[in-house]
Design a protein around this motif. Sequence first.
Motif, PDB file in Angstrom:
ATOM      1  N   PRO A 173     -22.146 -36.101  18.864  1.00 41.46           N
ATOM      2  CA  PRO A 173     -21.866 -37.143  18.092  1.00 41.46           C
ATOM      3  C   PRO A 173     -20.374 -36.990  17.292  1.00 41.46           C
ATOM      4  O   PRO A 173     -20.138 -35.755  16.578  1.00 41.46           O
ATOM      5  CB  PRO A 173     -22.830 -36.995  16.669  1.00 41.46           C
ATOM      6  N   GLY A 174     -19.709 -38.259  17.549  1.00 39.11           N
ATOM      7  CA  GLY A 174     -18.446 -38.346  16.853  1.00 39.11           C
ATOM      8  C   GLY A 174     -17.258 -37.466  17.699  1.00 39.11           C
ATOM      9  O   GLY A 174     -15.903 -37.546  17.215  1.00 39.11           O
ATOM     10  N   ILE A 175     -17.638 -36.741  18.537  1.00 37.24           N
ATOM     11  CA  ILE A 175     -16.403 -35.798  19.300  1.00 37.24           C
ATOM     12  C   ILE A 175     -15.419 -36.924  20.068  1.00 37.24           C
ATOM     13  O   ILE A 175     -14.266 -36.090  20.370  1.00 37.24           O
ATOM     14  CB  ILE A 175     -17.013 -34.612  19.993  1.00 37.24           C
ATOM     15  N   SER A 176     -16.017 -37.693  20.512  1.00 39.80           N
ATOM     16  CA  SER A 176     -15.161 -38.654  21.354  1.00 39.80           C
ATOM     17  C   SER A 176     -13.769 -39.073  20.728  1.00 39.80           C
ATOM     18  O   SER A 176     -12.780 -39.380  21.369  1.00 39.80           O
ATOM     19  CB  SER A 176     -15.951 -39.948  21.720  1.00 39.80           C
ATOM     20  N   ILE A 177     -13.688 -38.865  19.300  1.00 36.64           N
ATOM     21  CA  ILE A 177     -12.498 -39.429  18.689  1.00 36.64           C
ATOM     22  C   ILE A 177     -11.315 -38.362  18.919  1.00 36.64           C
ATOM     23  O   ILE A 177     -10.221 -38.712  19.038  1.00 36.64           O
ATOM     24  CB  ILE A 177     -12.675 -39.128  17.059  1.00 36.64           C
ATOM     25  N   GLY A 178     -11.581 -37.222  19.341  1.00 37.44           N
ATOM     26  CA  GLY A 178     -10.699 -36.244  19.962  1.00 37.44           C
ATOM     27  C   GLY A 178      -9.865 -36.745  21.085  1.00 37.44           C
ATOM     28  O   GLY A 178      -8.611 -36.357  21.292  1.00 37.44           O
ATOM     29  N   ALA A 179     -10.672 -37.363  21.866  1.00 34.29           N
ATOM     30  CA  ALA A 179      -9.929 -38.257  23.044  1.00 34.29           C
ATOM     31  C   ALA A 179      -8.613 -39.026  22.752  1.00 34.29           C
ATOM     32  O   ALA A 179      -7.370 -39.016  23.143  1.00 34.29           O
ATOM     33  CB  ALA A 179     -10.710 -38.844  24.026  1.00 34.29           C
ATOM     34  N   PHE A 180      -8.956 -39.814  21.675  1.00 29.80           N
ATOM     35  CA  PHE A 180      -7.766 -40.770  21.130  1.00 29.80           C
ATOM     36  C   PHE A 180      -6.795 -39.936  20.167  1.00 29.80           C
ATOM     37  O   PHE A 180      -5.703 -40.332  20.164  1.00 29.80           O
ATOM     38  CB  PHE A 180      -8.557 -41.880  20.357  1.00 29.80           C
ATOM     39  N   VAL A 181      -7.222 -38.846  19.622  1.00 30.16           N
ATOM     40  CA  VAL A 181      -6.290 -37.992  18.861  1.00 30.16           C
ATOM     41  C   VAL A 181      -5.176 -37.332  19.938  1.00 30.16           C
ATOM     42  O   VAL A 181      -3.934 -37.370  19.672  1.00 30.16           O
ATOM     43  CB  VAL A 181      -6.968 -36.907  17.910  1.00 30.16           C
ATOM     44  N   SER A 182      -5.915 -36.767  20.993  1.00 29.86           N
ATOM     45  CA  SER A 182      -4.891 -36.250  21.990  1.00 29.86           C
ATOM     46  C   SER A 182      -3.977 -37.193  22.721  1.00 29.86           C
ATOM     47  O   SER A 182      -2.869 -36.955  23.009  1.00 29.86           O
ATOM     48  CB  SER A 182      -5.658 -35.683  23.047  1.00 29.86           C
ATOM     49  N   LEU A 183      -4.528 -38.343  22.800  1.00 23.89           N
ATOM     50  CA  LEU A 183      -3.760 -39.543  23.493  1.00 23.89           C
ATOM     51  C   LEU A 183      -2.874 -39.830  22.393  1.00 23.89           C
ATOM     52  O   LEU A 183      -1.670 -40.154  22.880  1.00 23.89           O
ATOM     53  CB  LEU A 183      -4.556 -40.581  23.886  1.00 23.89           C
ATOM     54  N   ILE A 184      -2.959 -39.897  21.149  1.00 23.24           N
ATOM     55  CA  ILE A 184      -1.941 -40.167  20.226  1.00 23.24           C
ATOM     56  C   ILE A 184      -0.815 -39.366  20.103  1.00 23.24           C
ATOM     57  O   ILE A 184       0.368 -39.570  20.089  1.00 23.24           O
ATOM     58  CB  ILE A 184      -2.496 -40.525  18.804  1.00 23.24           C
ATOM     59  N   ILE A 185      -1.191 -38.038  20.304  1.00 23.98           N
ATOM     60  CA  ILE A 185      -0.238 -36.963  20.206  1.00 23.98           C
ATOM     61  C   ILE A 185       0.632 -37.041  21.717  1.00 23.98           C
ATOM     62  O   ILE A 185       2.029 -36.861  21.516  1.00 23.98           O
ATOM     63  CB  ILE A 185      -0.803 -35.578  20.227  1.00 23.98           C
TER      64      ILE A 185
END
Length: 205
Positions: A173-185
């Motif tokens: 749960p909630g781990i998918s936010i990591g994809a968008f964090v990595s994309l923003i970087i």
Amino acid sequence: FQDKYEKEPKGLLLLGFALGAILSIIIVTLLYLFTDKLIPLTDEYSIWQQFVQAFFVVALAEEFSKYIIVKYFAQPRKAFNEPYDGIIYAVMVSMGFACTENIMYVLQGGYTTAFLRAFTAVPAHATFGILMGYYMGKAKFSNNRFALNMAGLFLAVLFHGAYDFFLFIGFIPGISIGAFVSLIIAVILSRKAIKRHQNSSYFKT
């Protein structure tokens, strides 16, 4: 539009896009046939297996297929005459790949899936292309071409793999936010890469 000082021939850009849309898909398909047997996914809830799938199966195969086209189609061209051109050609190849990939998703998941991917996966492919192209652009005009080419491939695989990995382990749960964090970087780094090559253009007056 970002190529401010010395535009690339439209025919080469379209050819790069077409090669990304067709040839890179063929290369990826062949690699998938090999890796599916060599590294099968036997447990979809295994974080380790999903890590391997994200980085070594999907990201490596897809970015390598783009890399091959940029290296052997674009880099040797006379029109590839400044480091920024690496970004231009890598992005065109990446957008060709993303176009075909999105068509496949439309056929499988409908237009809702395609619409969502238009704001996530497609920009991601462009960003990975910028990161790869930045170093491949530097490589052509360096005596250390191999290392710089590999740096471009590595960086694209790293961010592509991170993006996919966090999506693949969506069962946490909630781990998918990591994809968008990595994309923003990756987007932030891409903007810096574009600025650096623009500012150091051989044709800037």
